[in-house]
Design a protein around this motif. Structure first.
Motif, short mmCIF file in Angstrom:
data_model
loop_
_atom_site.label_atom_id
_atom_site.label_comp_id
_atom_site.label_asym_id
_atom_site.label_seq_id
_atom_site.Cartn_x
_atom_site.Cartn_y
_atom_site.Cartn_z
N UNK A 152 0.82 -1.21 0.00
CA UNK A 152 0.00 0.00 0.00
C UNK A 152 0.86 1.26 0.00
N UNK A 153 1.95 1.24 0.77
CA UNK A 153 2.84 2.40 0.83
C UNK A 153 3.45 2.68 -0.54
N UNK A 154 3.88 1.64 -1.24
CA UNK A 154 4.45 1.83 -2.58
C UNK A 154 3.40 2.40 -3.53
N UNK A 155 2.16 1.97 -3.37
CA UNK A 155 1.07 2.48 -4.21
C UNK A 155 0.83 3.97 -3.95
N UNK A 163 1.23 7.12 -6.67
CA UNK A 163 0.18 8.09 -7.00
C UNK A 163 0.61 9.51 -6.64
N UNK A 164 1.31 9.65 -5.54
CA UNK A 164 1.73 10.99 -5.10
C UNK A 164 2.67 11.62 -6.13
N UNK A 165 3.67 10.87 -6.55
CA UNK A 165 4.63 11.40 -7.52
C UNK A 165 3.95 11.65 -8.86
N UNK A 166 3.04 10.74 -9.25
CA UNK A 166 2.33 10.90 -10.51
C UNK A 166 1.44 12.11 -10.55
N UNK A 167 0.97 12.58 -9.39
CA UNK A 167 0.09 13.75 -9.33
C UNK A 167 0.84 15.06 -9.08
N UNK A 168 2.17 14.99 -8.91
CA UNK A 168 2.97 16.20 -8.82
C UNK A 168 3.16 16.80 -10.21
#
Length: 461
Positions: A121-124, A128-133
């Protein structure tokens, strides 16, 4: 929460080092980059504190909170495959009480299962966090260099592990934990920082296998290859002449702990990486760069052949001391998947006996005798026993989809990200990835996704 899917469309070829600027639009609240700096820039601090194993999950907490505050979260095409895998892996809790073929009863613990779900879950979340930056919040080049910085730290840790193999210390986290808890070898490996694992691998002497700043030498080897990819992307592909020379020197220095690690899967991973990059350059018609790469390899091989390091490689090839146990555990994983192909058994299991005899097991006087963990010798084998054939197909299916989706990305980030994903398939046969290896793979995949988004925005005008 609204989930946005990027539009499908044909990608166009771009030069290796060109990365277009993405559009300036920000869906929802802007995301800060500080969680990434807190994780990667000061990673040696987390290692010294004894948080190497838990920092990846801890770092995802603020990222998850910041993501949930947004009105819209983008996800990449094919993300549903990964969500299905997470659901499948969580459903494996129902099988924890079952006994897999050839394993000890009651050996499927909930703690290991829960830790793995948290790390998945942490890797997921990190992905998503980096992809939304946006590019303004965290430029791709800066993120690649942030990963490269951890690569430099990993090389330094490897060299120190070769020079001072016995060095270790009690971490603050270890001091805070009760003695009954830290008495477990599993917990000790997580909270007791050391520079190397000293093991009898070559059959005659104890060998110092570097591991800092990670828990095990196998994780060190996996991560070093991945992080060196981003060293080359961040500093070689777009850096100055001085930066290129610095990367070349770093690569030469990294060769020393790489050989001393005695990690055969790592060595073959490096070969795969070089061949893949050469193939991508050849497909782009970059023959000059390809020729320079070939010349550098020839010179490097000659220097290596004349150095004492070549003796260690030959000795390692002659001493496959772990081959028997690896083949036995792989067979047990396959048998477990055959007996429970849909859901698996939720987690790994302790082998009944040893490869030599079912009567040889672990005792207080011989903790290394028998009862090895089925699924501990590679992510592929862990998935087979834990999640069956279905869960294994979902796990690798997501990464296969990503490789196909981004196959036309000719930027440095496209080639680097695709290479890391490709390497994850190879390393899955020898190393388990839950934890830092999987997180670094997902960060690399996020760079690949971000690069694709940028190119698509430019194509759309």
């Amino acid at each position: 929460m609204i989930v946005d899917l990027p539009r499908e469309g044909r990608t166009s070829a771009r030069p290796l080092s060109s990365v277009p600027e993405p559009a300036a639009g920000r869906p929802g609240r802007p995301l800060p980059a500080w969680p990434l700096y807190a994780l990667f820039a000061i990673y040696p601090v987390w290692w010294a504190l004894g948080m190497t194993s838990i920092i990846w999950g801890a770092a995802a907490v603020p990222m998850a909170w910041l993501l949930m505050r947004r009105r819209r979260i983008k996800v990449p095409p094919g993300f549903g495959i990964w969500v299905l895998f997470l659901i499948w892996a969580a459903a494996g809790a129902a099988s924890l009480g079952l006994v897999a073929p050839g394993t000890m009863p009651d050996s499927g613990g909930f703690l290991g299962f829960a830790q793995r779900i948290v790390l998945y879950t942490a890797a997921t979340v990190m992905f998503l966090y980096i992809g939304n930056l946006t590019e303004e919040q965290m430029p791709l080049r800066k993120l690649a260099r942030l990963l490269g910085l951890l690569g430099i730290v990993t090389v330094i840790g490897g060299v120190l592990g070769v020079l001072f193999p016995e060095a270790s210390f009690t971490s603050p986290v270890e001091m805070l934990l009760p003695k009954s808890f830290t008495g477990s070898k599993w917990v000790q490996d997580m909270v007791h920082p050391g520079l190397a694992q000293v093991q009898d691998v070559l059959g005659t002497t104890s060998n110092a296998r570097p591991k800092a700043p990670f828990e095990y030498t196998n994780i060190w080897g996996n991560n070093l290859v991945v992080l060196m990819v981003w060293v080359f992307v961040g500093w070689w592909s777009t850096g100055s002449r001085g930066a290129k020379w610095a990367v070349a020197v770093l690569a030469v220095v990294a060769a020393i702990p790489t050989v001393y690690s005695l990690n055969r899967a790592m060595w073959l991973g490096i070969v795969i990486a070089v061949l893949y990059v050469a193939f991508r350059l050849m497909m782009q018609g970059r023959l000059f760069v390809l020729g320079a790469l070939a010349l550098g390899l020839i010179v490097g091989m000659l220097v290596f052949a004349l150095s004492p390091l070549s003796t260690m490689v030959k000795a390692r090839a002659e001493h496959g001391h772990s081959d028997n146990i690896r083949s036995t555990l792989a067979l047990r994983s396959w048998e477990a998947a055959v007996s429970s192909p849909v859901l698996g058994y939720g987690s790994g299991r302790a082998l009944r006996g040893s490869p030599s005899s079912i009567a040889i097991g672990r005792t207080p006087s011989c903790e290394q005798c028998g009862n090895s963990t089925v699924g501990s010798t590679g992510q592929l084998w862990l998935l087979l026993i834990s999640n069956g054939f279905v869960g294994t197909a979902l796990f690798f299916g997501f990464f296969l989809h990503s490789l196909w989706r981004y196959r036309h990305d000719r930027t440095a980030y496209g080639i680097g990200g695709s290479l890391v994903v490709l390497l994850s398939f190879w390393f899955s046969t020898a190393y388990t990835s839950a934890g830092s290896p999987l997180s670094l793979t997902f960060v690399s995949l996020a760079l690949l996704w971000r690069s694709d988004q940028a190119r698509r925005r430019q194509e759309d005008g």
